[in-house]
Design a protein around this motif. Structure first.
Motif, PDB file in Angstrom:
ATOM      1  N   THR A 157       3.390  20.517  24.565  1.00  0.00           N
ATOM      2  CA  THR A 157       2.116  20.776  23.882  1.00  0.00           C
ATOM      3  C   THR A 157       0.941  20.113  24.618  1.00  0.00           C
ATOM      4  O   THR A 157      -0.212  20.430  24.321  1.00  0.00           O
ATOM      5  N   SER A 178       1.652  11.966  17.863  1.00  0.00           N
ATOM      6  CA  SER A 178       1.547  11.750  16.405  1.00  0.00           C
ATOM      7  C   SER A 178       0.225  11.111  16.017  1.00  0.00           C
ATOM      8  O   SER A 178      -0.233  11.262  14.883  1.00  0.00           O
ATOM      9  N   TRP A 208      10.808  16.500  16.147  1.00  0.00           N
ATOM     10  CA  TRP A 208       9.549  15.777  16.045  1.00  0.00           C
ATOM     11  C   TRP A 208       8.711  16.221  14.852  1.00  0.00           C
ATOM     12  O   TRP A 208       8.241  15.398  14.069  1.00  0.00           O
ATOM     13  N   GLU A 209       8.479  17.519  14.707  1.00  0.00           N
ATOM     14  CA  GLU A 209       7.617  18.016  13.623  1.00  0.00           C
ATOM     15  C   GLU A 209       8.121  17.575  12.259  1.00  0.00           C
ATOM     16  O   GLU A 209       7.357  17.116  11.407  1.00  0.00           O
ATOM     17  N   LYS A 210       9.415  17.717  12.040  1.00  0.00           N
ATOM     18  CA  LYS A 210      10.010  17.336  10.755  1.00  0.00           C
ATOM     19  C   LYS A 210       9.908  15.824  10.538  1.00  0.00           C
ATOM     20  O   LYS A 210       9.545  15.370   9.452  1.00  0.00           O
ATOM     21  N   LYS A 213       6.282  14.776   9.823  1.00  0.00           N
ATOM     22  CA  LYS A 213       5.843  15.296   8.522  1.00  0.00           C
ATOM     23  C   LYS A 213       6.427  14.481   7.374  1.00  0.00           C
ATOM     24  O   LYS A 213       5.752  14.225   6.367  1.00  0.00           O
TER      25      LYS A 213
END
Length: 224
Positions: A157, A178, A208-210, A213
């Motif tokens: 990203t 993050s 990572w996203e989970k 979050k």
């Protein structure tokens, strides 16, 4: 007759004073001597007026000693490594850590707790370079030198900015994906003497996203 010089404080007087630097004790003795000498120069006798005059003179001299003692204590306190800032609520309870890369080209300072909360991420890049780090707001980090000796690696990203020294290759800090409004600091790149404890928390960077979050506090760690 000449008035005797005061070369030392009497034992009872010493017990009333905190432990003082020998230079400050010398200043107090000089103040007492100065008071009696000025009284002698004025030709004052040995009555009550004489001692009243001496006390007035000593008051002025000792005011200078008190001021010097206050400055001395302030300098002594500021020289300690674990400096606690009390002027700003943002920095209250924090200490100033310093650190840098291996070759010394990169140097920084950062305000954070003496008890560090360190993340151990298992994503692909953090695993390969053992990127354990604690997160601070950008306002608490200051690059002291080496801006022109930094280079940056990004991937995927391209949000995380993996900055490292061009000379020795060490990443002492970076900008986490993050927390783009803060910095991730490598605790192993800090100078000795300011860290008291380290608590390490594993974070599942492979998802990572989970993980981010579901984490309750990681986003707030870069907020002042």
């Amino acid at each position: 007759a000449a008035l005797p010089a005061v070369s030392r404080l009497s034992h009872p007087a010493r017990r009333l004073l905190p432990p003082l630097d020998h230079r400050l004790l010398g200043s107090i003795c000089r103040a007492v001597n100065t008071g009696f000498c000025k009284a002698a120069e004025k030709g004052e006798g040995g009555g009550l007026d004489t001692y009243s005059g001496v006390l007035q003179l000593l008051k002025a001299e000792l005011n200078n000693v008190v001021y010097s003692f206050t400055v001395f204590l302030a300098k002594k306190k500021s020289s300690q490594n674990l400096s606690v800032v009390s002027l700003s609520s943002e920095y209250r309870g924090l200490v100033k850590h310093t650190g840098g890369c291996h070759c010394g080209a990169i140097r920084f300072e950062v305000w954070a707790s003496a008890d560090l909360h360190v993340f151990n991420c298992n994503c692909s890049i953090c695993t390969k370079k053992q990127n354990r780090h604690f997160i601070v707001p950008a306002s608490r980090f200051k690059l002291l030198k080496g801006a022109d000796n930094l280079t940056t690696y990004t991937f995927n990203t391209h949000r995380a900015q993996h900055t490292f020294c061009k000379t020795c290759g060490v990443q002492s800090f970076y900008t986490p994906r993050s927390n783009p409004d803060g910095y991730g600091i490598a605790p192993h790149c800090l100078d000795d003497g300011t860290v008291q404890t380290i608590v390490t928390e594993d974070i599942n960077g492979k998802e990572w996203e989970k993980a981010v979050k579901e984490h309750k506090t990681i986003r707030d760690m870069s907020k002042p």
